[in-house]
Design a protein around this motif. Sequence first.
Motif, PDB file in Angstrom:
ATOM      1  N   VAL A 208       0.847  -1.210   0.000  1.00 44.12           N
ATOM      2  CA  VAL A 208       0.000   0.000   0.000  1.00 44.12           C
ATOM      3  C   VAL A 208       0.873   1.247   0.000  1.00 44.12           C
ATOM      4  N   ALA A 209       0.248   2.360  -0.416  1.00 37.98           N
ATOM      5  CA  ALA A 209       0.943   3.651  -0.440  1.00 37.98           C
ATOM      6  C   ALA A 209      -0.082   4.760  -0.566  1.00 37.98           C
ATOM      7  N   LEU A 210       0.383   5.986  -0.319  1.00 37.39           N
ATOM      8  CA  LEU A 210      -0.463   7.139  -0.618  1.00 37.39           C
ATOM      9  C   LEU A 210      -0.554   7.256  -2.137  1.00 37.39           C
ATOM     10  N   CYS A 211      -1.740   7.475  -2.645  1.00 39.75           N
ATOM     11  CA  CYS A 211      -1.939   7.498  -4.094  1.00 39.75           C
ATOM     12  C   CYS A 211      -1.182   8.652  -4.742  1.00 39.75           C
ATOM     13  N   PRO A 212      -0.407   8.382  -5.777  1.00 41.62           N
ATOM     14  CA  PRO A 212       0.332   9.455  -6.455  1.00 41.62           C
ATOM     15  C   PRO A 212      -0.538  10.274  -7.413  1.00 41.62           C
TER      16      PRO A 212
ATOM     17  N   SER B  95      -4.638  13.680  -3.885  1.00 48.68           N
ATOM     18  CA  SER B  95      -4.200  13.993  -2.521  1.00 48.68           C
ATOM     19  C   SER B  95      -5.000  13.168  -1.518  1.00 48.68           C
ATOM     20  N   GLU B  96      -4.285  12.569  -0.570  1.00 52.21           N
ATOM     21  CA  GLU B  96      -4.951  11.813   0.486  1.00 52.21           C
ATOM     22  C   GLU B  96      -4.025  11.695   1.693  1.00 52.21           C
ATOM     23  N   LYS B  97      -4.612  11.480   2.871  1.00 52.64           N
ATOM     24  CA  LYS B  97      -3.832  11.346   4.105  1.00 52.64           C
ATOM     25  C   LYS B  97      -3.730   9.892   4.547  1.00 52.64           C
ATOM     26  N   THR B  98      -4.710   9.083   4.140  1.00 57.22           N
ATOM     27  CA  THR B  98      -4.707   7.655   4.486  1.00 57.22           C
ATOM     28  C   THR B  98      -4.476   6.847   3.213  1.00 57.22           C
ATOM     29  N   PRO B  99      -3.505   5.925   3.215  1.00 56.49           N
ATOM     30  CA  PRO B  99      -3.195   5.161   2.005  1.00 56.49           C
ATOM     31  C   PRO B  99      -4.395   4.368   1.477  1.00 56.49           C
ATOM     32  N   SER B 100      -4.686   4.551   0.191  1.00 55.27           N
ATOM     33  CA  SER B 100      -5.762   3.775  -0.440  1.00 55.27           C
ATOM     34  C   SER B 100      -5.281   3.170  -1.768  1.00 55.27           C
ATOM     35  N   PHE B 101      -3.966   3.355  -2.036  1.00 55.71           N
ATOM     36  CA  PHE B 101      -3.362   2.842  -3.272  1.00 55.71           C
ATOM     37  C   PHE B 101      -2.765   1.463  -2.986  1.00 55.71           C
TER      38      PHE B 101
END
Length: 567
Positions: free
Chosen positions: A35-39, A42-48
């Motif tokens: 998982v990662a922060l979506c490139p 913009s987001e604060k919780t990883p959904s990628f």
Amino acid sequence: MAISQETIDEVNRVANVYDVVSDYISLKKTGSVYVALCPFHSEKTPSFVVSPSKNIFKCFGCGIAGNAIKFVMEYEKVSFTEAVIKIAQKYNIPVKFENDEKDKIFKGLYLVAREILNFYKENLKNSSLAKDYIKKRGILPRIIEDFELGYSPTDIGLLKKFIEEKNISIEDLEKIGLITNTENGIKDKFAGRLIFPIKDVKGNVVAFGGRALEEGKQPKYLNSPDTVIYKKGNTLYGIYESLPYIKEKETVIIVEGYMDLISLHQIGIKNVVATLGTAFTQNQARLIKKYVKEAIIMFDSDSAGKKAAIEASKILLSEGITVKYAYYNDAKDPDELSKKGISRVKEVINQSKDIILFLLEKLNETENLDEQTKLKKYRTTYNYILDILAHITDPTLKISYIKLISEQTKRDFSKVEADIETHRKSIEKQLQQIHQNTDEEDKMDLKTLPIKQKIILKYILDNPYVLQNEEIYDIILSLGSLNYYIEIVKSENKEKIDKLKESLSKDTVLQSLEKQGTLETNFRKIIEDLKSQYQKDIILLKLEAEPQLKLEEFIEEIKLFKGGDSR
């Protein structure tokens, strides 16, 4: 050039999405996935999420998903082919194309164009005329180097000697549109001109632009013709040099000329491209669409520049690119504006407005105008707005604009919507008329053109200066079916103009009018009739826009039009 299916299949087989994605962003292992922060938003919780076993990625925030190729396309904002090539290089997979022979031809002509550019660059060092011009225009040495400016000498012997030494054939020079063959031998089309190399997005030299340095030499600017490696509507001047800055800002500033772009670069504004002095095209919009969300149009400040901005806006908005218009009236073009310093240019850019908002403001700027001029201005500007909205394909965006226009003009939402639909159908009809026969020769056959339009076209061909009269020009364009021919007249394409004249010379009615010496009289009468209808349309629009208009005011406006100067 199409990449081979064999290469695509091999890349899909070998490339693992985890390996590719981890080259770009940091991934954290969670169970069997990463998982990662979506490139991509913009987001604060990883959904990628990346799944090595399924060989896919997906963002559960913005919804984007796909394989390794899709990720590289989206992250680097490159085409499918470019993404495949990048991944193939990572895994040392040989890249094959469908047509290797065509690839060799292209590469060979790119090399020829590059060698010719080197020749021009070397000759710039030896030309006092070119160096004086560069000094006069205030072009700095670093800009000369960055944009690889050159000079084409008037002595054709120098070019002959160079191509002999480099083993470059006359045939290849013809293929890249550099020379013409005459009875007296070859002639460099760009002789005596400052050279601006035109590059594609990969940096290949595909064409040249030349600025005349001799006083009075025409045309002042000359571009390469369309060739095997260059289609003027498919590239933009400065795209290669400006691309890193365009990607960074996700915004592009579009100007008209070479010097406009160079002057902006010189003061530090580098996310700029130029249209090469021609009308902005759909392919140019698609080229920048991969890299930007917004375009700022900064064309010349004259009426022609403003009209060109409207045309470019229609194309950009149809491709889903937000459009802003950079308005200024203290300089004739961005080149001259740049001389006022970066603060002034930044002020113009920062104050640029959404193109529809800008036009709505102009719709209501009626101070110190007589009623007839006021109504004409209203009609013309409102038509510009309709023209732009008729080209927008995004329904949500279109609805937002209709609401805005409805509020600003006090017209019902349904009325504005109907106006746009009427305008759209009118455009479709015009296009059908223009393109009903796609063969160029058939377009030049004017047998079926109505006699009134033949009279207008004949008079304009004989007296092209009449198009400088903005009122007459706008009225003629309202016909629609003459637009194709008007563009030919404006382009000063002698071959096509001669064909039009030849076609009209066969018309017996025109022959009779010329013998009687009444062609101009008939032309003026037709224009007056069109103008009268135009004015009636203006009054009707004003009544719809201002339902509170009193009957007495309406009568006064009718009188004003009837008694107005109709010259």
